[in-house]
Design a protein around this motif. Sequence first.
Motif, PDB file in Angstrom:
ATOM      1  N   UNK A 153       0.849  -1.194   0.000  1.00  0.00           N
ATOM      2  CA  UNK A 153       0.000   0.000   0.000  1.00  0.00           C
ATOM      3  C   UNK A 153       0.880   1.238   0.000  1.00  0.00           C
ATOM      4  N   UNK A 154       0.500   2.213  -0.815  1.00  0.00           N
ATOM      5  CA  UNK A 154       1.173   3.502  -0.821  1.00  0.00           C
ATOM      6  C   UNK A 154       0.552   4.403   0.240  1.00  0.00           C
ATOM      7  N   UNK A 155       1.278   5.459   0.572  1.00  0.00           N
ATOM      8  CA  UNK A 155       0.766   6.411   1.546  1.00  0.00           C
ATOM      9  C   UNK A 155       1.445   7.756   1.415  1.00  0.00           C
ATOM     10  N   UNK A 156       0.772   8.802   1.846  1.00  0.00           N
ATOM     11  CA  UNK A 156       1.293  10.165   1.761  1.00  0.00           C
ATOM     12  C   UNK A 156       1.387  10.770   3.149  1.00  0.00           C
ATOM     13  N   UNK A 157       2.598  11.137   3.551  1.00  0.00           N
ATOM     14  CA  UNK A 157       2.756  11.761   4.863  1.00  0.00           C
ATOM     15  C   UNK A 157       2.115  13.147   4.898  1.00  0.00           C
ATOM     16  N   UNK A 158       2.111  13.845   3.767  1.00  0.00           N
ATOM     17  CA  UNK A 158       1.472  15.167   3.721  1.00  0.00           C
ATOM     18  C   UNK A 158      -0.019  15.045   4.023  1.00  0.00           C
ATOM     19  N   UNK A 159      -0.649  14.005   3.483  1.00  0.00           N
ATOM     20  CA  UNK A 159      -2.068  13.785   3.777  1.00  0.00           C
ATOM     21  C   UNK A 159      -2.278  13.448   5.251  1.00  0.00           C
ATOM     22  N   UNK A 160      -1.357  12.674   5.824  1.00  0.00           N
ATOM     23  CA  UNK A 160      -1.490  12.283   7.229  1.00  0.00           C
ATOM     24  C   UNK A 160      -1.365  13.489   8.151  1.00  0.00           C
ATOM     25  N   UNK A 161      -0.441  14.412   7.825  1.00  0.00           N
ATOM     26  CA  UNK A 161      -0.308  15.635   8.622  1.00  0.00           C
ATOM     27  C   UNK A 161      -1.635  16.394   8.675  1.00  0.00           C
ATOM     28  N   UNK A 162      -2.347  16.415   7.582  1.00  0.00           N
ATOM     29  CA  UNK A 162      -3.632  17.119   7.546  1.00  0.00           C
ATOM     30  C   UNK A 162      -4.736  16.306   8.225  1.00  0.00           C
ATOM     31  N   UNK A 163      -4.705  14.998   8.027  1.00  0.00           N
ATOM     32  CA  UNK A 163      -5.777  14.152   8.532  1.00  0.00           C
ATOM     33  C   UNK A 163      -5.910  14.225  10.046  1.00  0.00           C
ATOM     34  N   UNK A 164      -4.776  14.355  10.752  1.00  0.00           N
ATOM     35  CA  UNK A 164      -4.874  14.431  12.207  1.00  0.00           C
ATOM     36  C   UNK A 164      -5.670  15.661  12.647  1.00  0.00           C
ATOM     37  N   UNK A 165      -5.566  16.736  11.890  1.00  0.00           N
ATOM     38  CA  UNK A 165      -6.330  17.940  12.233  1.00  0.00           C
ATOM     39  C   UNK A 165      -7.793  17.817  11.833  1.00  0.00           C
ATOM     40  N   UNK A 166      -8.071  17.116  10.744  1.00  0.00           N
ATOM     41  CA  UNK A 166      -9.470  16.892  10.370  1.00  0.00           C
ATOM     42  C   UNK A 166     -10.142  15.983  11.376  1.00  0.00           C
ATOM     43  N   UNK A 167      -9.462  14.909  11.764  1.00  0.00           N
ATOM     44  CA  UNK A 167     -10.037  13.999  12.757  1.00  0.00           C
ATOM     45  C   UNK A 167     -10.326  14.728  14.058  1.00  0.00           C
ATOM     46  N   UNK A 168      -9.421  15.623  14.458  1.00  0.00           N
ATOM     47  CA  UNK A 168      -9.604  16.390  15.685  1.00  0.00           C
ATOM     48  C   UNK A 168     -10.858  17.248  15.612  1.00  0.00           C
ATOM     49  N   UNK A 169     -10.968  18.067  14.577  1.00  0.00           N
ATOM     50  CA  UNK A 169     -12.116  18.972  14.467  1.00  0.00           C
ATOM     51  C   UNK A 169     -13.411  18.194  14.275  1.00  0.00           C
ATOM     52  N   UNK A 170     -13.369  17.135  13.475  1.00  0.00           N
ATOM     53  CA  UNK A 170     -14.566  16.312  13.293  1.00  0.00           C
ATOM     54  C   UNK A 170     -15.021  15.703  14.612  1.00  0.00           C
ATOM     55  N   UNK A 171     -14.073  15.266  15.434  1.00  0.00           N
ATOM     56  CA  UNK A 171     -14.445  14.654  16.709  1.00  0.00           C
ATOM     57  C   UNK A 171     -15.059  15.677  17.658  1.00  0.00           C
TER      58      UNK A 171
ATOM     59  N   UNK B 237     -16.780  18.339  16.702  1.00  0.00           N
ATOM     60  CA  UNK B 237     -18.121  18.663  16.205  1.00  0.00           C
ATOM     61  C   UNK B 237     -19.105  17.506  16.427  1.00  0.00           C
ATOM     62  N   UNK B 238     -18.596  16.286  16.427  1.00  0.00           N
ATOM     63  CA  UNK B 238     -19.485  15.128  16.597  1.00  0.00           C
ATOM     64  C   UNK B 238     -19.950  14.969  18.032  1.00  0.00           C
ATOM     65  N   UNK B 239     -19.305  15.667  18.960  1.00  0.00           N
ATOM     66  CA  UNK B 239     -19.615  15.478  20.363  1.00  0.00           C
ATOM     67  C   UNK B 239     -18.930  14.264  20.959  1.00  0.00           C
ATOM     68  N   UNK B 240     -18.011  13.645  20.206  1.00  0.00           N
ATOM     69  CA  UNK B 240     -17.257  12.487  20.680  1.00  0.00           C
ATOM     70  C   UNK B 240     -15.760  12.780  20.525  1.00  0.00           C
ATOM     71  N   UNK B 241     -15.226  13.662  21.360  1.00  0.00           N
ATOM     72  CA  UNK B 241     -13.843  14.126  21.185  1.00  0.00           C
ATOM     73  C   UNK B 241     -12.823  13.005  21.349  1.00  0.00           C
ATOM     74  N   UNK B 242     -11.849  12.976  20.439  1.00  0.00           N
ATOM     75  CA  UNK B 242     -10.733  12.037  20.553  1.00  0.00           C
ATOM     76  C   UNK B 242      -9.825  12.483  21.701  1.00  0.00           C
ATOM     77  N   UNK B 243      -9.431  11.531  22.542  1.00  0.00           N
ATOM     78  CA  UNK B 243      -8.437  11.809  23.583  1.00  0.00           C
ATOM     79  C   UNK B 243      -7.362  10.733  23.475  1.00  0.00           C
ATOM     80  N   UNK B 244      -6.156  11.120  23.040  1.00  0.00           N
ATOM     81  CA  UNK B 244      -5.101  10.141  22.782  1.00  0.00           C
ATOM     82  C   UNK B 244      -3.774  10.532  23.433  1.00  0.00           C
ATOM     83  N   UNK B 245      -3.838  11.316  24.499  1.00  0.00           N
ATOM     84  CA  UNK B 245      -2.609  11.797  25.123  1.00  0.00           C
ATOM     85  C   UNK B 245      -1.860  10.668  25.812  1.00  0.00           C
ATOM     86  N   UNK B 246      -2.582   9.700  26.370  1.00  0.00           N
ATOM     87  CA  UNK B 246      -1.938   8.607  27.078  1.00  0.00           C
ATOM     88  C   UNK B 246      -1.026   7.805  26.143  1.00  0.00           C
TER      89      UNK B 246
END
Length: 442
Positions: free
Chosen positions: A353-371, A373-382
């Motif tokens: 499988x191919x992958x793009x690190x540039x896309x991943x850098x952006x995806x973490x911010x989309x996942x954050x904002x989406x979470x 807005x969904x009322x189900x915030x991601x918490x991954x500090x641990x």
Amino acid sequence: MNMHQSNPSSSTPNRRTALLSGSALSAAIITNTTTKGLHASDGESRDPKRVVKIALIGSGGRGTGAINDSLTINENVQLIALADIDRDHCERTLAAMSRRHGDKVDVKPERIHIGLDAYKQVLSDPDVDLVLIASPPGFHPLHASEAVKAGKHVFCEKPSCVDAAGYQTCLATHDEAVKNGTAIVTGTQYRRQVNYMGAVEQIREGLIGDIISATSRYCSNGIWFKNRKDGMTDTQYQIYNWMHFNWLAGDQICEQAVHNIDAMNWVMGSAPETAYGCGGRFTRPEGSEMWDSMSIDYTYPGNRTLSFTCRQIPGTQGDNGNVIYGSKGIATIDAGSGGSRITDRDGKELWSMKGSIADAYKQEHKDLVDSIRSGEPIVEFRQTAESSLTAVMGRMAAYTGQKVTWDFMSKESTLDLFPAHLDWNGELPEPAHAIPGKVKLT
């Protein structure tokens, strides 16, 4: 960086002081703040058109990259505040983001905060929903802790911590964010890169059989070093040249190579049980606390061994990636955008499988904002704190020449690198680089 500005702050609490006085500080912040945190209880939280207002703490290169990624990938977000020790950093970030993102940037002059305590001004701003933390890593535990106490959602760059004291702060912050309903996403973008996710899924499904061992390398050329400017105090210089002081960066294994350590903890399903290693320095400038190479053997549950190497030496051959050896096959997960592939023990390709690190850098911010807005915030500090402490454990094994256990680092260690008193105009000792056999395990 212009360190000849007027004193931006005479002092800031050290981490231990912050842990003792943090509840009072946070209570004051929260009392004076009407937090619009987009929590699950907020009826507007699921409105995709509601503008999420963002502040950036740390406007250097990584901070500018993080806010650019967030503004690029997300709709209905707006940068409204900046904080840094250097006004020039803020001005450059503001100019660049205004050119690229237009109406997504609305930073008034009174919302540009300068100094060691500038983060407090961001956290006391009732209009800020989300803070992006890209200060030097030694500040991450304090900044993230106070942000969560102030009811803000958080993006925090890696590493989460550079010592055991910071790790304990991160665990408490993670738990408080879960309780508060505030998100924490961290800058471990490989966990959102499709070829990493795909490879881990294939490993979980047994394509390579049982994991036996692995190798991981983060070997590169040199890294920047900034000479001291006339008139700089010790504190000013060390923050200016933060990469080379362990209380701020934690050496290469923490500041940079933690990406691969995090990926391997993810693959293995836990932190390692022990670390034993070595390393040294050959090319670092005088005054740098960093080593330029480390080799660590990590042992994970089930007697699975990871041979880990990181290096920054000019003129050497680079190598960055991970290889996982199983009873049936071999998984190779290259860093950057190198992609992933799995072969059987004879070398026949079974999956890729191919992958793009540039896309991943952006995806973490989309996942954050989406979470949010969904009322189900991601918490991954641990999880990121555990990867960061794994890096610290490896560093301490190399520095001391001793085998170091996870139980010791996570439960007994008193290692706290943050200065007892941090004064912008004050003195700080210039630490000497570690010598195995002389450095003690604490």
